[in-house]
Design a protein around this motif. Structure first.
Motif, PDB file in Angstrom:
ATOM      1  N   GLY A 239       0.825  -1.201  -0.276  1.00 21.80           N
ATOM      2  CA  GLY A 239       0.076  -0.103  -0.263  1.00 21.80           C
ATOM      3  C   GLY A 239       1.245   1.411  -0.022  1.00 21.80           C
ATOM      4  O   GLY A 239       2.222   1.183  -0.326  1.00 21.80           O
ATOM      5  N   TYR A 240       0.663   2.249   0.213  1.00 22.05           N
ATOM      6  CA  TYR A 240       0.769   3.701   0.571  1.00 22.05           C
ATOM      7  C   TYR A 240       1.837   3.399   1.287  1.00 22.05           C
ATOM      8  O   TYR A 240       2.908   4.094   0.796  1.00 22.05           O
TER       9      TYR A 240
ATOM     10  N   GLY B 276      -1.143  -3.346  -3.814  1.00 25.68           N
ATOM     11  CA  GLY B 276      -1.857  -2.078  -3.408  1.00 25.68           C
ATOM     12  C   GLY B 276      -3.295  -2.261  -3.072  1.00 25.68           C
ATOM     13  O   GLY B 276      -4.578  -1.383  -3.038  1.00 25.68           O
TER      14      GLY B 276
ATOM     15  N   SER C 137      -5.384   0.543  -0.096  1.00 24.58           N
ATOM     16  CA  SER C 137      -4.888   1.947  -0.791  1.00 24.58           C
ATOM     17  C   SER C 137      -5.431   2.448  -1.783  1.00 24.58           C
ATOM     18  O   SER C 137      -6.132   3.266  -2.802  1.00 24.58           O
TER      19      SER C 137
ATOM     20  N   PRO D 156      -7.321   7.124  -5.309  1.00 25.65           N
ATOM     21  CA  PRO D 156      -6.977   6.250  -5.348  1.00 25.65           C
ATOM     22  C   PRO D 156      -5.890   4.584  -5.874  1.00 25.65           C
ATOM     23  O   PRO D 156      -4.933   5.009  -5.817  1.00 25.65           O
TER      24      PRO D 156
ATOM     25  N   VAL E 138      -1.761   4.434  -5.755  1.00 26.12           N
ATOM     26  CA  VAL E 138      -0.984   3.711  -5.785  1.00 26.12           C
ATOM     27  C   VAL E 138      -0.381   2.403  -6.831  1.00 26.12           C
ATOM     28  O   VAL E 138       0.557   2.020  -6.593  1.00 26.12           O
TER      29      VAL E 138
ATOM     30  N   ILE F 144      -4.275   8.730   3.279  1.00 25.98           N
ATOM     31  CA  ILE F 144      -3.615   8.772   2.297  1.00 25.98           C
ATOM     32  C   ILE F 144      -2.113   9.545   2.230  1.00 25.98           C
ATOM     33  O   ILE F 144      -0.943   9.004   1.814  1.00 25.98           O
TER      34      ILE F 144
ATOM     35  N   THR G 105       1.414   7.819   3.305  1.00 28.48           N
ATOM     36  CA  THR G 105       2.688   7.969   2.489  1.00 28.48           C
ATOM     37  C   THR G 105       3.768   8.769   3.465  1.00 28.48           C
ATOM     38  O   THR G 105       5.232   8.187   2.867  1.00 28.48           O
TER      39      THR G 105
END
Ligand SMILES: Cc1cc2nc3c(=O)[nH]c(=O)nc-3n(C[C@H](O)[C@H](O)[C@H](O)COP(=O)(O)OP(=O)(O)OC[C@H]3O[C@@H](n4cnc5c(N)ncnc54)[C@H](O)[C@@H]3O)c2cc1C
Length: 434
Positions: free
Chosen positions: A33-34, A60, A64, A182, A186, A374, A378
């Motif tokens: 994921g992020y 992802g 994500s 989203p 990703v 998000i 990150t």
């Protein structure tokens, strides 16, 4: 009605490599994921070779590629609360981490080649009660001048200028936030990581580690045939967030996985959509059981999210409750067909703070998006990479803060239905007081 995320129509998660041709790497990251991908990018940008990202599912495929795509930086506590919990210095640094997360996302976005519908359209917070509106006004008055310039309050009766609904007692608009697609985001992170030499493997579940002469023997299991593989890695980072299973007991005792649900309507006339949410801003509210919603990037659909139930439910079941919430917000959507319904896991800590650190077995973790991550996940991927690199100054903010555990809890949140009832009561009581 499809039970896959609306986002996957355009950007379905892809598989990574399905076979290992070597059994050593320098850093093995669990979770694509992020947080995992962002950590991998920072490590590779710093010149670290042989960075592997491993995921049990496709790239992802966790939260994500399933989320609402609303970007912002929203700690779930005030500076005063953080000061009580973490002391003045850490509290200030933690708030700074949340602030930095949004800047960091925008900075990282500039390095990504694939577009992901990034729009600084702004966001709206709907005040559920008059007291909540007062709190929003107090929040605006309490931030520094630069931040305050980006925040606009529309009092009760004025909110229709930003949102065509009668359910709020006024709104706050944040002009410094926005939205993304989203699943495209990703994908863009994964492509950037690969461009830097990171290898992404999918279909392998992390099962644990043992230490071997200063390195980690990482046990993986192929999801397809349950075959075991051992990879020797110098360092290991876990970015499993709300998908951490029994193979990660230390994290499970400290985190509460919670399902969040979304629906999407069919395409509707642009003029009608522009009337409901002018300017395609994204929306959340101040309820304990909040609604969050937005239009699709092309502006023609409503994507509506929330928690229809506090028990695990299927995408079909949750669609019924979410549609009711959507009609409560926008009665004019009565005839709109629901085309997609889906859900994903978010992850909460007992102190509602995100956490980055090292576990007793020597592996590192980044965890707990607390509902919205998000930008934060990150950024925390990047911050955990700084920690792995041992960069001076990395031990600040959410890095190495105390990560509380709940005793008599093993990762199964049996208490959530009770929490749901209590939250529903609080939300109703707030309106009675009005
Ligand atoms: C429906 C929904 C709506 C949301 N809306 C928003 C929003 O509008 N704005 C916002 O900021 N945030 C939102 N979020 C939260 C946001 O999506 C998450 O904070 C973010 O995606 C977390 O990223 P992550 O990399 O930490 O975790 P994830 O993306 O969940 O990735 C974790 C990965 O770890 C893998 N994994 C777990 N255990 C193992 C194992 N043992 N072995 C191998 N792999 C493993 C999983 O397969 C998964 O791919 C929403 C989430 C959901 C579910």
């Amino acid at each position: 009605m499809k039970t896959t995320p609306f986002w996957w129509d355009e950007a379905e998660p892809a598989h990574g490599e399905r076979h290992f041709d070597t059994n050593t790497c320098s850093v093995l990251i669990v979770g694509s994921g992020y947080s995992g991908l962002s950590a991998a990018i920072t490590l590779a940008e710093a010149g670290v070779k042989d960075v592997f990202v491993v995921d049990a599912h496709r790239i992802g495929e966790g939260a994500s590629s399933r989320n609402g795509g609303q970007i912002g930086n929203n700690p779930k506590f005030s500076l005063a609360e953080a000061t009580r919990r973490f002391g003045a210095q850490r509290a200030g640094e933690i708030m700074d981490d949340y602030d930095q997360s949004m800047y960091f996302l925008l900075k990282r976005a500039k390095t990504l080649k694939d577009p992901f519908d990034l729009s600084m359209c702004g966001s709206i917070v709907g005040a559920h009660s008059r007291k909540d509106l007062k709190n929003l006004i107090a929040y605006r008055n309490g931030v520094d001048e630069e931040k305050r310039k980006g925040l606009e309050i529309l009092s009760e009766g004025e909110e229709h200028r930003a949102l065509k609904t009668d359910i709020y007692r006024g709104v706050m608009i944040n002009h410094h936030t926005g939205s993304i697609h989203p699943a495209k985001y990703v994908r863009a992170l994964a492509n950037r990581a690969r461009e830097l030499g990171v290898r992404i493997f999918t279909g392998f579940r992390y099962m644990g580690v043992s230490n071997n002469a200063g390195r980690h023997d990482v046990r993986l299991e192929a999801v397809a045939n349950r075959k075991s593989i051992t990879i020797s890695s110098e360092k290991v980072l876990i970015g499993a967030n709300g998908y951490a299973g029994s193979e990660l007991p230390w994290l499970r005792k400290r985190t509460i996985p919670v399902q969040s649900y979304m629906i999407a309507t069919e395409q509707l006339p642009l003029a009608q959509m522009e009337e409901l949410i002018p300017g395609n801003r994204v929306v959340g509210d101040t309820k304990h059981i909040l609604y969050y919603f937005r239009r699709s990037p092309d502006g023609t659909r409503i994507l509506f999210g929330g928690r229809a139930k506090f028990r695990t439910s299927t995408a079909e079941e949750s669609a019924v409750g979410l549609r009711e919430f959507m009609l409560h917000t926008f009665p004019s959507l009565e005839k709109a067909r629901i085309t997609h319904s889906w859900f994903g896991n978010v992850c909460f800590a007992y102190d509602f703070c995100s956490h980055v650190g090292k576990m007793p077995d020597g592996t590192y973790y980044t965890s707990c998006c607390n509902g919205g991550g998000i930008s934060m996940m990150t950024y925390l991927g990047h911050r955990s990479a700084e920690m792995l690199l041992g960069l001076p100054g990395h031990d600040r903010g959410v890095v190495n803060t105390h990560f509380p555990r709940l005793y008599f809890y093993n990762g199964h949140p049996w208490f959530l239905p009770m929490v749901g009832t209590y939250y529903r009561f609080l939300d109703k009581a707030a309106r009675w007081r009005d």
